[in-house]
Scaffold this active site. Sequence first.
Site, PDB file in Angstrom:
ATOM      1  CD  GLU A 124      -2.785   1.286   0.446  1.00 34.61           C
ATOM      2  OE1 GLU A 124      -3.803   0.456   0.192  1.00 34.61           O
ATOM      3  OE2 GLU A 124      -2.782   2.321  -0.486  1.00 34.61           O
ATOM      4  CB  ILE A 131      -3.141   8.244  -0.520  1.00 31.92           C
ATOM      5  CG1 ILE A 131      -2.957   9.934  -0.266  1.00 31.92           C
ATOM      6  CG2 ILE A 131      -4.650   8.067  -1.005  1.00 31.92           C
ATOM      7  CD1 ILE A 131      -2.591  10.387  -1.684  1.00 31.92           C
ATOM      8  N   GLY A 182      12.221  15.283   4.765  1.00 29.47           N
ATOM      9  CA  GLY A 182      12.234  14.140   4.623  1.00 29.47           C
ATOM     10  C   GLY A 182      11.295  13.407   3.472  1.00 29.47           C
ATOM     11  CD  GLU A 185      12.285   8.158  -3.169  1.00 35.25           C
ATOM     12  OE1 GLU A 185      13.034   7.105  -3.047  1.00 35.25           O
ATOM     13  OE2 GLU A 185      11.202   8.394  -2.355  1.00 35.25           O
ATOM     14  CG  ASP A 196       9.070   8.734  -6.464  1.00 38.29           C
ATOM     15  OD1 ASP A 196       9.320   7.571  -5.887  1.00 38.29           O
ATOM     16  OD2 ASP A 196       7.978   9.145  -6.091  1.00 38.29           O
ATOM     17  CE  LYS A 200       5.934   7.247  -5.010  1.00 42.33           C
ATOM     18  NZ  LYS A 200       6.025   8.497  -4.489  1.00 42.33           N
ATOM     19  N   GLY A 299       6.488  11.303   3.385  1.00 42.43           N
ATOM     20  CA  GLY A 299       6.904  11.762   4.987  1.00 42.43           C
ATOM     21  C   GLY A 299       6.805  10.543   5.562  1.00 42.43           C
TER      22      GLY A 299
HETATM   23  N1  HSE Z   1      10.301  10.857  -2.724  1.00 41.51           N
HETATM   24  C1  HSE Z   1       8.919  10.467  -2.734  1.00 41.51           C
HETATM   25  C2  HSE Z   1       7.963  11.482  -2.935  1.00 41.51           C
HETATM   26  C3  HSE Z   1       8.454   9.864  -1.419  1.00 41.51           C
HETATM   27  O1  HSE Z   1       8.371  12.696  -2.923  1.00 41.51           O
HETATM   28  O2  HSE Z   1       6.660  11.436  -3.080  1.00 41.51           O
HETATM   29  C4  HSE Z   1       7.394   8.937  -1.271  1.00 41.51           C
HETATM   30  O3  HSE Z   1       7.232   7.999  -2.313  1.00 41.51           O
END
Ligand code: HSE
Length: 410
Positions: A124, A131, A182, A185, A196, A200, A299
């Site tokens: 998830e 989310i 935080g 990546e 990224d 997804k 986060g």
């Molecule tokens: N680096 C990713 C972002 C972290 O900023 O969405 C969460 O997957």
Amino acid sequence: MINIAVLGYGTVGSGVFEVINTNRDIINNNAGEEINIKYVLDLRDFPGDPVEKVLVHDADVILNDPEVRVVVEVMGGVEPAYTFVKKALMAGKSVCTSNKELVAEHGTQLLKTASENGVNFFFEASCGGGIPIIRPLCTSLTADRIEEISGILNGTTNYILTKMETEGWDFDKALKSAQDNGFAERNPEADIEGYDACRKIAILSSLAYGKTIRFEDIYTEGISRITHRDIEYAGKLGCAVKLIASCAYLGEEEGYCAFVAPVMIKKEHPLFPVNGVFNAVFVEGNMLGPAMFYGSGAGKLPTASAVVGDVVEAVRNLGRTLPVAWSDEKLKLSEIGNIVRRFYVRMEGALEERLSAIEKLFGRVNVCRMEDETPDFCFITEAMAEKTFDEAYSKLEGALGRIRVDNLSV
Ligand code: HSE
């Protein structure tokens, strides 16, 4: 009591530790069992941290311990995560991960291994941070043919674009702030260049359409070429620039199209109000119509909350594998060049001197100028196939950049 182990004590791993310790009673009540973190794996030492009591440096301690029923993988990266996850599943342990690189690369194989061993592979937190979107896709949206799944899936880039717009920050300052909070990546290129978000949307669209959409096949463009001036022009046009990740069925002729790219979207667009580190996923079903999933996309605690939610689900389903409709068969994607849409182009120089060349190349355009001294202007084309646009754009003199415009916008 159910023993679990956590692989990785970085941002998300320490978040998992915190979520379980803070919400112990709620989590145990929801799981119907007491959940105990027996081990945390990390190469580093953490002197003075409560994790010290359960810290191990050797993954085999976890993989060979039959008392560990659920493994949380929050190390990130494909290796050694893949090796550890595969071994854990083969040893009869369910695995919950936040690792989108791992799921995008090996998702179907790991689901198969889980099924062969009577356990679950849950992910998830790999998309959209906190989310809930994977479980809704797998369990709630199963009566629909999904027409489109599109979203803002990267918190770092959305935070950067939002801060550039609202605070007037430059790109580097906004990125530094995202990293300090935080969200980013370890390698910021993965966020900024769209890799990224690409992983997804590959995962989400594979689940939505039940076939494999490889991340390598998705056209991907990041935000590094977007300037503050483009964002100013977008504002003047009543739009925002967002990094959109999308996979949609466009009809018999165009087929399926997937991409990650900055797009200008207007106020009426459902993703327009999604700002800062927030993410949102828009799903259009043929029966359901539109649905939006919105929340904290990155986060420590939001992501850890999703991971621990998976742990609860794994504990509730010990001894049986929940089915996931994601086959190995590849979904054929249309070339991005065939997709028809409008384009924004920013130009240097005076409008009067360039307009006739522009109209010769692009036909009728809408132009826009700022009321300041900067010698630039922009124009929006009519809808055209991207390859037609590209050909004209390559011949255009004085272009400073271009952005796709959502078909509903401007
Ligand atoms: N680096 C990713 C972002 C972290 O900023 O969405 C969460 O997957």
